[in-house]
Design a protein around this motif. Structure first.
Motif, PDB file in Angstrom:
ATOM      1  N   ILE A 149       0.830  -1.207   0.000  1.00  0.00           N
ATOM      2  CA  ILE A 149       0.000   0.000   0.000  1.00  0.00           C
ATOM      3  C   ILE A 149       0.861   1.253   0.000  1.00  0.00           C
ATOM      4  O   ILE A 149       0.602   2.214  -0.744  1.00  0.00           O
ATOM      5  CB  ILE A 149      -0.938  -0.003   1.224  1.00  0.00           C
ATOM      6  CG1 ILE A 149      -1.885  -1.213   1.149  1.00  0.00           C
ATOM      7  CG2 ILE A 149      -1.749   1.284   1.283  1.00  0.00           C
ATOM      8  CD1 ILE A 149      -2.725  -1.401   2.388  1.00  0.00           C
ATOM      9  N   ARG A 150       1.911   1.263   0.834  1.00  0.00           N
ATOM     10  CA  ARG A 150       2.798   2.433   0.877  1.00  0.00           C
ATOM     11  C   ARG A 150       3.454   2.674  -0.487  1.00  0.00           C
ATOM     12  O   ARG A 150       3.592   3.823  -0.927  1.00  0.00           O
ATOM     13  CB  ARG A 150       3.874   2.229   1.959  1.00  0.00           C
ATOM     14  CG  ARG A 150       3.358   2.381   3.387  1.00  0.00           C
ATOM     15  CD  ARG A 150       4.470   2.136   4.391  1.00  0.00           C
ATOM     16  NE  ARG A 150       4.027   2.305   5.762  1.00  0.00           N
ATOM     17  CZ  ARG A 150       4.051   3.459   6.423  1.00  0.00           C
ATOM     18  NH1 ARG A 150       4.486   4.558   5.830  1.00  0.00           N
ATOM     19  NH2 ARG A 150       3.633   3.516   7.685  1.00  0.00           N
ATOM     20  N   ASN A 151       3.863   1.591  -1.137  1.00  0.00           N
ATOM     21  CA  ASN A 151       4.474   1.732  -2.462  1.00  0.00           C
ATOM     22  C   ASN A 151       3.493   2.352  -3.452  1.00  0.00           C
ATOM     23  O   ASN A 151       3.863   3.198  -4.267  1.00  0.00           O
ATOM     24  CB  ASN A 151       4.946   0.376  -2.986  1.00  0.00           C
ATOM     25  CG  ASN A 151       6.219  -0.084  -2.321  1.00  0.00           C
ATOM     26  OD1 ASN A 151       6.919   0.713  -1.681  1.00  0.00           O
ATOM     27  ND2 ASN A 151       6.532  -1.374  -2.444  1.00  0.00           N
ATOM     28  N   GLN A 152       2.231   1.937  -3.367  1.00  0.00           N
ATOM     29  CA  GLN A 152       1.258   2.498  -4.307  1.00  0.00           C
ATOM     30  C   GLN A 152       0.991   3.971  -4.021  1.00  0.00           C
ATOM     31  O   GLN A 152       0.779   4.763  -4.945  1.00  0.00           O
ATOM     32  CB  GLN A 152      -0.031   1.682  -4.253  1.00  0.00           C
ATOM     33  CG  GLN A 152       0.131   0.276  -4.804  1.00  0.00           C
ATOM     34  CD  GLN A 152      -1.107  -0.213  -5.529  1.00  0.00           C
ATOM     35  OE1 GLN A 152      -1.929   0.586  -5.986  1.00  0.00           O
ATOM     36  NE2 GLN A 152      -1.234  -1.516  -5.651  1.00  0.00           N
ATOM     37  N   LEU A 153       1.009   4.339  -2.734  1.00  0.00           N
ATOM     38  CA  LEU A 153       0.875   5.763  -2.413  1.00  0.00           C
ATOM     39  C   LEU A 153       2.061   6.557  -2.960  1.00  0.00           C
ATOM     40  O   LEU A 153       1.895   7.683  -3.453  1.00  0.00           O
ATOM     41  CB  LEU A 153       0.764   5.950  -0.895  1.00  0.00           C
ATOM     42  CG  LEU A 153      -0.469   5.328  -0.220  1.00  0.00           C
ATOM     43  CD1 LEU A 153      -0.431   5.605   1.280  1.00  0.00           C
ATOM     44  CD2 LEU A 153      -1.761   5.847  -0.825  1.00  0.00           C
ATOM     45  N   ASP A 154       3.243   5.961  -2.868  1.00  0.00           N
ATOM     46  CA  ASP A 154       4.441   6.640  -3.385  1.00  0.00           C
ATOM     47  C   ASP A 154       4.413   6.745  -4.912  1.00  0.00           C
ATOM     48  O   ASP A 154       4.932   7.714  -5.486  1.00  0.00           O
ATOM     49  CB  ASP A 154       5.696   5.903  -2.942  1.00  0.00           C
ATOM     50  CG  ASP A 154       5.963   6.061  -1.451  1.00  0.00           C
ATOM     51  OD1 ASP A 154       5.404   6.994  -0.863  1.00  0.00           O
ATOM     52  OD2 ASP A 154       6.728   5.236  -0.899  1.00  0.00           O
ATOM     53  N   THR A 155       3.824   5.737  -5.578  1.00  0.00           N
ATOM     54  CA  THR A 155       3.745   5.818  -7.047  1.00  0.00           C
ATOM     55  C   THR A 155       2.869   6.985  -7.477  1.00  0.00           C
ATOM     56  O   THR A 155       3.122   7.615  -8.512  1.00  0.00           O
ATOM     57  CB  THR A 155       3.195   4.520  -7.663  1.00  0.00           C
ATOM     58  OG1 THR A 155       1.861   4.289  -7.187  1.00  0.00           O
ATOM     59  CG2 THR A 155       4.081   3.332  -7.316  1.00  0.00           C
ATOM     60  N   GLN A 156       1.834   7.295  -6.686  1.00  0.00           N
ATOM     61  CA  GLN A 156       1.013   8.456  -7.013  1.00  0.00           C
ATOM     62  C   GLN A 156       1.819   9.742  -6.865  1.00  0.00           C
ATOM     63  O   GLN A 156       1.694  10.666  -7.663  1.00  0.00           O
ATOM     64  CB  GLN A 156      -0.213   8.502  -6.102  1.00  0.00           C
ATOM     65  CG  GLN A 156      -1.196   7.356  -6.318  1.00  0.00           C
ATOM     66  CD  GLN A 156      -1.740   7.332  -7.745  1.00  0.00           C
ATOM     67  OE1 GLN A 156      -2.164   8.364  -8.271  1.00  0.00           O
ATOM     68  NE2 GLN A 156      -1.715   6.160  -8.359  1.00  0.00           N
ATOM     69  N   THR A 157       2.682   9.777  -5.848  1.00  0.00           N
ATOM     70  CA  THR A 157       3.572  10.926  -5.679  1.00  0.00           C
ATOM     71  C   THR A 157       4.492  11.066  -6.882  1.00  0.00           C
ATOM     72  O   THR A 157       4.700  12.171  -7.410  1.00  0.00           O
ATOM     73  CB  THR A 157       4.391  10.777  -4.386  1.00  0.00           C
ATOM     74  OG1 THR A 157       3.514  10.809  -3.262  1.00  0.00           O
ATOM     75  CG2 THR A 157       5.413  11.893  -4.264  1.00  0.00           C
ATOM     76  N   ALA A 158       5.061   9.930  -7.320  1.00  0.00           N
ATOM     77  CA  ALA A 158       5.955   9.945  -8.476  1.00  0.00           C
ATOM     78  C   ALA A 158       5.223  10.423  -9.728  1.00  0.00           C
ATOM     79  O   ALA A 158       5.759  11.197 -10.534  1.00  0.00           O
ATOM     80  CB  ALA A 158       6.546   8.560  -8.707  1.00  0.00           C
ATOM     81  N   LYS A 159       3.967   9.969  -9.898  1.00  0.00           N
ATOM     82  CA  LYS A 159       3.205  10.392 -11.069  1.00  0.00           C
ATOM     83  C   LYS A 159       2.979  11.907 -11.053  1.00  0.00           C
ATOM     84  O   LYS A 159       3.114  12.573 -12.082  1.00  0.00           O
ATOM     85  CB  LYS A 159       1.868   9.657 -11.118  1.00  0.00           C
ATOM     86  CG  LYS A 159       1.930   8.255 -11.707  1.00  0.00           C
ATOM     87  CD  LYS A 159       0.547   7.639 -11.765  1.00  0.00           C
ATOM     88  CE  LYS A 159       0.573   6.281 -12.441  1.00  0.00           C
ATOM     89  NZ  LYS A 159       0.818   6.363 -13.888  1.00  0.00           N
ATOM     90  N   TYR A 160       2.627  12.431  -9.866  1.00  0.00           N
ATOM     91  CA  TYR A 160       2.436  13.884  -9.776  1.00  0.00           C
ATOM     92  C   TYR A 160       3.741  14.622 -10.068  1.00  0.00           C
ATOM     93  O   TYR A 160       3.768  15.630 -10.773  1.00  0.00           O
ATOM     94  CB  TYR A 160       1.922  14.261  -8.389  1.00  0.00           C
ATOM     95  CG  TYR A 160       0.418  14.182  -8.254  1.00  0.00           C
ATOM     96  CD1 TYR A 160      -0.398  14.992  -9.018  1.00  0.00           C
ATOM     97  CD2 TYR A 160      -0.168  13.294  -7.358  1.00  0.00           C
ATOM     98  CE1 TYR A 160      -1.784  14.929  -8.897  1.00  0.00           C
ATOM     99  CE2 TYR A 160      -1.557  13.228  -7.228  1.00  0.00           C
ATOM    100  CZ  TYR A 160      -2.355  14.040  -8.011  1.00  0.00           C
ATOM    101  OH  TYR A 160      -3.717  13.985  -7.891  1.00  0.00           O
ATOM    102  N   GLU A 161       4.855  14.121  -9.495  1.00  0.00           N
ATOM    103  CA  GLU A 161       6.139  14.793  -9.690  1.00  0.00           C
ATOM    104  C   GLU A 161       6.528  14.810 -11.165  1.00  0.00           C
ATOM    105  O   GLU A 161       6.961  15.844 -11.704  1.00  0.00           O
ATOM    106  CB  GLU A 161       7.223  14.084  -8.875  1.00  0.00           C
ATOM    107  CG  GLU A 161       7.108  14.310  -7.371  1.00  0.00           C
ATOM    108  CD  GLU A 161       8.158  13.532  -6.608  1.00  0.00           C
ATOM    109  OE1 GLU A 161       8.830  12.672  -7.221  1.00  0.00           O
ATOM    110  OE2 GLU A 161       8.299  13.780  -5.398  1.00  0.00           O
TER     111      GLU A 161
END
Length: 895
Positions: free
Chosen positions: A102-114
Motif C-alpha cells: 500500500i505504501r508503495n502504491q501511495l508513493d507511485t502516485q507521488t511519483a506520477k504527480y512529480e
C-alpha cells in the motif's frame, strides 16, 4: 494536421492553464497523504496500520482506488486484513508485505504527480522557446554554421545568377546521333512518333477545361508532399483542402489564367529561403504566391506526365532499347537451344532478368509522375531523402537507393563466387538543380518537339527575379540565369527531359547496359569494359550539356573475383575516388559496403552542432531522434540476407563511437547527458530510463535508441558470406548432369517415327511425325541444325559460361540475397492490461511495433516499480493529444 505554429501556441496556452491546476491537485494529495502517514505512524498494531492505510487511501484526492497487485486483487485485501483479526496464521511478515504494497502504491502516485509536473515544465519550456524563435525558423536550427551557410549561398548565386552558354549546335548534333540518325531504323521511327505525340499534346491543350476542385486538391496535395513550402503556407494550403467553395473559386481563377497563359507573368520577385539540411548542405527554397504555385504545379505536372507517356512509348517500341541478353551471341544461343531445348536455353528468371525488370519498373523514368499523381491521396508519402541530393520532388529515393545497395551487394557476392570481376561506378552532377544551363534545357525541349509558345512561358519561369528572405529591406531582385526552381514539377520536367538523354545514350553505346539513375545520382556496375564505355558516355554527355561531376561523390571500385588479382582502374579510364553513399563506402578487398569513418567524423561534428543548438529538452530529444538516430540509420544499409554479422557489429560499434565522442562528459551515454540537462534546469534527479525512452502516449519523452533498431537483427545476420552460393553450385552440377542425360537419351535420330535424319517426311501427319526430341522441345538435327547432329553434349564450362543470362537457379539465389529480414516479433507480457492503458490514453490502439515492444519490455520492471504501471504521468492533467500532434508536426517539418 494544423500547422506547428498554431499547435505550439495552443499547447502553450493549454499547458499554462493545466500546470497550476496540476500543482493544486499535487499539493492536496501530498498534504492528505502526509496526514495519513502521520496517523498510521502512531499505531503500534501492524494489522490496524494496514487497515488504516487501506481505508485512508480511499479518501485521498486523486485516487479512485489502489491498483491490484499482479498476484492478488487489491479489493480483497480488506478481507485478508479482517481475517488477521482472529486468525494467527496471518503472520506479521504477511501484514508487513501488505503494508509495503500500500505504501508503495501511495508513493507511485507521488511519483506520477512529480513527473507530470516535470513533463508540464518541459512542455512549457519547449513551447516558450519555439514561440521566441518564430514558427518558421526551425527552432534555431537555421542559424547553425552561419559562415558555412554564407559560403554555400555564394556558390549557389555563382551558378544561378551567371548564365552558362552551351553549344546548341553541338547539343543538336549529339541528339541527332542518338535519335534522328541512329543506325537503328526502329529508333528513328519511334522517335518520330515521340515528336508527333508531343505535338498533338500541345495542339489538344485548349480543347478542355483544365481545373476543377479535384484537380486543385491534387495540386495542393502535391505541393504539401514536396516539403518545400514554409509552415505558414502549409497551413494555408491545408485550409484550402478543407473548404470546397474555396477550391471551386480557385479552379475558376486558374481556368481564367490558363486561357490567358500567353500573357502570363510572374507575380513579382520570388522570395527564397536558405535551409540547412541534415548533412550540413543547404537548399534554397522558393516562397511563392500560393495561386501562382498551384498554377505552375499543374502545368509542370501535365508536361511531366506527358513526357513520361511519350518516352515510355518510345522506349517500349521493338528494337529501341538494347537488351543485356544481347551479350549472348547468336551461335551461343543456337547451341543452347539444340542441347538444352528451346524453353531451357533462356528460361527466364536469371540475374539479368531480375535486374532488367526492376530497372524498367522502378528506376527508368520513375522520377516522372504518373497521371494518378494528380489525384489526392495517391502520391507516395514516405520520408524525404536525408542525405545527398535532396532537391527533387520524389520522396522514394532513399528507399530505392538502399534497394540498389542491396542489389549491388548481392551482385558482388554472386560474381565473386562464380569467378567474375566486377566494376562499380557511382557519381552525380555537382549542384545539378542550380547549375543546369537554360540553353541545354531549351535545346533538348525544342528537339523533342516543344513549341515556342511553351518555351516562352518556361523561360519566364526559369528567369524569375529572386530575392532572399534574410536580405536587407530594399535589396534589388536579380534574374535567374541558370538552374531550375527546386522541388517543383516543372523542375522535374526540365531535369528529366535532359537526363533521359544520358539514360538512352548509355544503353545504346554500351550495347544494353542500364544506368541506374535516381534524379542526377547514378550507378553503373558489371563488366569492367562495359562500365568503362558507360563512363565515357557519361563524360561526353556532361561536356556537351555543360554539367560537372561532383568529385566528392564520384568514384569507382573494382572487385576481383575470388582468387583474382586487382586491376588498374586507370587502364580502363574509370573515375578515381571511393564509391560512397551516405555513411558507407564500398570496400574493394572484401567486396562489401563498410562504414565510411571519414564521413562519420563529419557527421559527428554536425550532430554536435544540432544538439548544442537545442533550446529545450524536447528540442534536444527531437534533434537526437532525427540526427542521432534516424539520420544514421537512413544512411546505412538496411539489414538483408547478405548482411554479415561483422557488418552489423561495425555499425553498432560506430554508434558507440559516435556517442562516446558527442557525450564525453556523460561516459558516452545520451540518457545520462539528458538526465543531467533535466537535473540542471529543473532540479529533478533519480529519473528512470523508461521515462526518457517510453513513447509519449505512455507519458515518456520518446527518446529513440538506434542500437535497438539494429539489435533486432543480430541473431538473423549471417556469420559470414562464405556460406552463400554453396547450394547453388551443388544444384548447378545436378542440373548439368540431368540435362546431359536427357539429351543423350533422346539422341539425334527420329526413332519414334521410324525416320532417319534427313528423310523426306513431307506430306506426313505432323502429330504422328513428332520425334522424341521435338516432343521435349528440342530442335530436330536437320536443315539449319544439321551441323550440330554429331556434336557431343556441351561441356560443363560452356553450360555455365553465361550464368547471369541463362541460370534460373542463380537468379533465385541472387534475388534471395537482397531480400530483407522480417523483424522478429517481440512479445509483451500482460499485453491486455497494456492495451487498456494505451486505449485510455490514445483511443486508437492498433498495436505496438517491435521497436516499441522492445523499449516497453526493457524498462517495464523499472517503470512499474516507480509509477505502479507503465504510464509515467497522470492522465488528463496534461494535453497529451496536443503534445503528440506537435511532435509529429515538428518531425515532419524538420524531416
Amino acid at each position: 494536421m494544423p500547422s506547428s505554429d498554431i499547435l505550439t501556441e495552443t499547447l502553450h496556452v493549454v499547458t499554462g492553464i493545466k500546470i497550476p491546476e496540476l500543482r493544486k491537485q499535487k499539493q492536496a494529495y501530498e498534504s492528505a497523504k502526509q496526514s495519513l502517514l502521520e496517523t498510521v505512524q502512531n499505531e503500534a498494531d501492524s494489522r490496524k496500520r494496514v487497515e488504516l492505510l487501506l481505508s485512508g487511501s480511499d479518501q485521498l484526492p486523486g485516487i479512485k482506488r489502489l491498483r491490484s497487485h499482479p498476484l492478488f486483487n487489491i479489493n480483497h485485501l480488506g478481507f485478508f486484513v479482517e481475517q488477521a483479526r482472529f486468525d494467527p496464521s496471518i503472520s506479521e511478515q504477511v501484514l508487513a508485505d501488505y503494508e509495503k504494497t500500500i505504501r508503495n502504491q501511495l508513493d507511485t502516485q507521488t511519483a506520477k504527480y512529480e513527473f507530470t509536473e516535470l513533463y508540464g515544465e518541459l512542455v512549457k519550456e519547449w513551447t516558450s522557446s519555439n514561440n521566441a524563435n518564430g514558427s518558421d525558423s526551425e527552432s534555431g536550427f537555421v542559424a547553425l554554421g552561419h559562415e558555412d551557410m554564407q559560403q554555400q549561398r555564394a556558390t549557389w548565386e555563382e551558378y544561378v545568377f551567371h548564365a552558362k552558354g552551351t553549344d546548341t549546335t553541338a547539343i543538336k548534333a549529339y541528339l541527332d546521333e542518338l535519335f534522328a540518325n541512329n543506325p537503328s531504323k526502329e529508333v528513328v521511327s519511334a522517335f518520330e512518333g515521340l515528336r508527333n505525340q508531343i505535338k498533338e499534346f500541345q495542339t489538344s491543350w485548349d480543347r478542355t477545361s483544365h481545373f476543377d476542385k479535384d484537380v486543385i486538391s491534387g495540386c495542393i496535395q502535391n505541393i504539401l508532399d514536396s516539403h518545400i513550402i514554409s509552415d505558414s503556407k502549409r497551413s494555408a494550403l491545408s485550409g484550402f483542402l478543407e473548404n470546397k467553395i474555396v477550391l471551386i473559386e480557385i479552379a475558376d481563377a486558374m481556368n481564367m489564367r490558363m486561357a490567358a497563359r500567353n500573357s502570363f507573368t510572374l507575380d513579382g520577385p520570388t522570395v527564397f529561403e536558405q535551409r540547412r539540411q541534415l548533412n550540413g548542405q543547404c537548399r534554397f527554397y522558393p516562397d511563392e504566391d500560393l495561386l501562382q504555385m498551384i498554377f505552375l504545379q499543374y502545368i509542370g505536372a501535365k508536361w511531366a506526365i506527358e513526357l513520361k507517356r511519350a518516352l515510355a512509348e518510345f522506349t517500349s517500341a521493338d528494337g529501341v532499347l538494347k537488351s543485356p541478353s544481347q551479350k549472348l551471341s547468336k551461335q551461343a544461343l543456337r547451341r543452347r537451344q539444340f542441347f538444352l531445348g528451346n524453353d531451357s536455353a533462356l528460361p527466364g528468371g536469371s540475374v539479368e532478368d531480375h535486374n532488367d525488370d526492376t530497372w524498367r519498373l522502378e528506376i527508368f523514368l520513375d522520377q516522372l509522375p504518373n497521371a494518378t499523381d494528380m489525384i489526392p491521396g495517391v502520391v507516395d508519402k514516405e520520408d524525404m531523402p536525408e542525405y545527398g541530393y535532396a532537391e527533387a520532388h520524389r520522396p522514394r529515393n532513399t528507399h530505392i537507393a538502399k534497394e540498389l545497395l542491396h542489389r549491388i551487394q548481392a551482385h558482388l557476392i554472386v560474381r565473386r563466387k562464380v569467378k567474375m570481376d566486377t566494376t562499380v561506378i557511382r557519381s552525380d552532377f555537382k549542384w545539378f538543380g542550380p547549375s543546369l544551363p537554360h540553353s541545354s534545357i531549351f535545346t533538348v525541349l525544342r528537339y523533342f518537339g516543344v513549341q515556342e509558345e511553351w518555351l516562352d512561358l518556361f523561360r519566364k519561369v526559369l528567369e524569375a527575379s529572386i530575392t532572399f528572405k534574410d536580405d536587407a529591406p530594399g535589396s534589388v531582385p536579380r534574374a535567374r540565369k541558370r538552374g531550375t526552381p527546386i522541388g517543383t514539377r516543372l523542375a522535374t520536367f526540365f531535369g528529366e527531359a535532359v537526363l533521359f538523354c544520358v539514360d538512352f545514350a548509355v544503353n545504346q553505346k554500351t550495347d544494353g547496359a542500364q544506368l541506374w539513375r535516381l534524379q542526377d545520382e547514378f550507378w553503373l556496375w558489371g563488366d569492367t569494359e562495359v562500365c568503362s564505355k558507360g563512363w565515357d558516355t557519361l563524360t561526353e554527355f556532361s561536356r556537351v550539356m555543360g554539367l560537372e561531376f561532383d568529385e566528392e561523390k564520384t568514384g569507382s571500385c573494382q572487385i576481383p573475383a575470388d582468387g583474382s588479382a586487382e586491376q588498374d582502374a586507370a587502364i580502363h579510364n574509370l573515375p578515381s575516388g571511393d564509391v560512397v553513399w551516405g555513411l558507407i563506402k564500398l570496400d574493394a578487398a572484401s567486396g562489401e559496403f563498410v562504414v565510411n569513418q571519414e564521413k562519420v567524423d563529419v557527421y559527428v561534428e554536425e550532430l554536435n552542432l544540432r544538439l548544442k543548438a537545442s533550446n529545450s529538452i524536447f528540442d534536444f530529444v527531437l534533434a537526437w531522434n532525427l540526427y542521432g538516430c534516424r539520420f544514421f540509420l537512413k544512411n546505412c544499409p538496411d539489414i538483408d540476407v547478405s548482411t554479415t554479422r561483422q557488418q552489423l557489429h561495425e555499425m553498432l560499434e560506430t554508434l558507440r563511437r559516435i556517442q562516446s565522442r558527442v557525450f564525453r562528459s556523460s561516459n558516452g551515454s545520451v540518457e545520462q547527458h539528458l538526465k543531467q540537462m533535466i537535473r540542471d534546469r529543473f532540479g529533478v534527479s533519480d529519473i528512470p530510463d523508461g521515462f526518457l525512452y517510453y513513447p509519449t502516449v505512455l507519458g515518456g519523452l520518446g527518446l529513440e535508441n538506434p542500437f535497438i533498431y539494429l539489435n533486432l537483427f543480430v541473431n538473423s545476420a549471417a556469420k559470414s558470406s562464405e556460406k552463400f552460393m554453396q547450394s547453388f553450385f551443388e544444384d548447378e552440377e545436378k542440373e548439368y548432369r540431368s540435362r546431359k542425360q536427357l539429351f543423350e537419351e533422346l539422341g539425334t535420330s527420329n526413332e519414334s517415327s521410324g525416320q532417319t535424319v534427313g528423310s523426306d517426311v513431307s506430306g506426313a501427319d505432323p502429330e504422328k511425325n513428332q520425334s522424341g526430341r521435338a516432343a521435349q522441345g528440342f530442335p530436330e538435327p536437320t536443315g539449319e541444325w544439321a551441323d550440330l547432329r554429331d556434336e557431343p553434349f556441351m561441356s560443363f564450362e560452356e553450360f555455365i559460361q553465361h550464368r547471369e543470362l541463362t541460370s534460373l537457379h542463380l537468379g533465385m539465389e541472387y534475388s534471395w540475397l537482397f531480400s530483407l529480414y522480417p523483424e522478429p516479433e517481440i512479445a509483451i507480457v500482460s499485453e491486455r492490461n497494456l492495451r487498456l492503458e494505451y486505449s485510455a490514453a490514445a483511443r486508437n490502439y492498433t498495436g505496438w511495433n517491435n521497436y516499441e515492444k522492445w523499449v516497453i519490455q526493457l524498462y517495464a520492471k523499472e517503470m512499474e516499480a516507480r509509477f505502479g504501471g507503465l504510464y509515467a504521468i497522470k492522465r488528463g492533467l496534461l494535453p497529451a493529444g496536443l503534445i503528440k500532434m506537435l511532435l509529429q508536426s515538428r518531425l515532419t517539418w524538420k524531416d
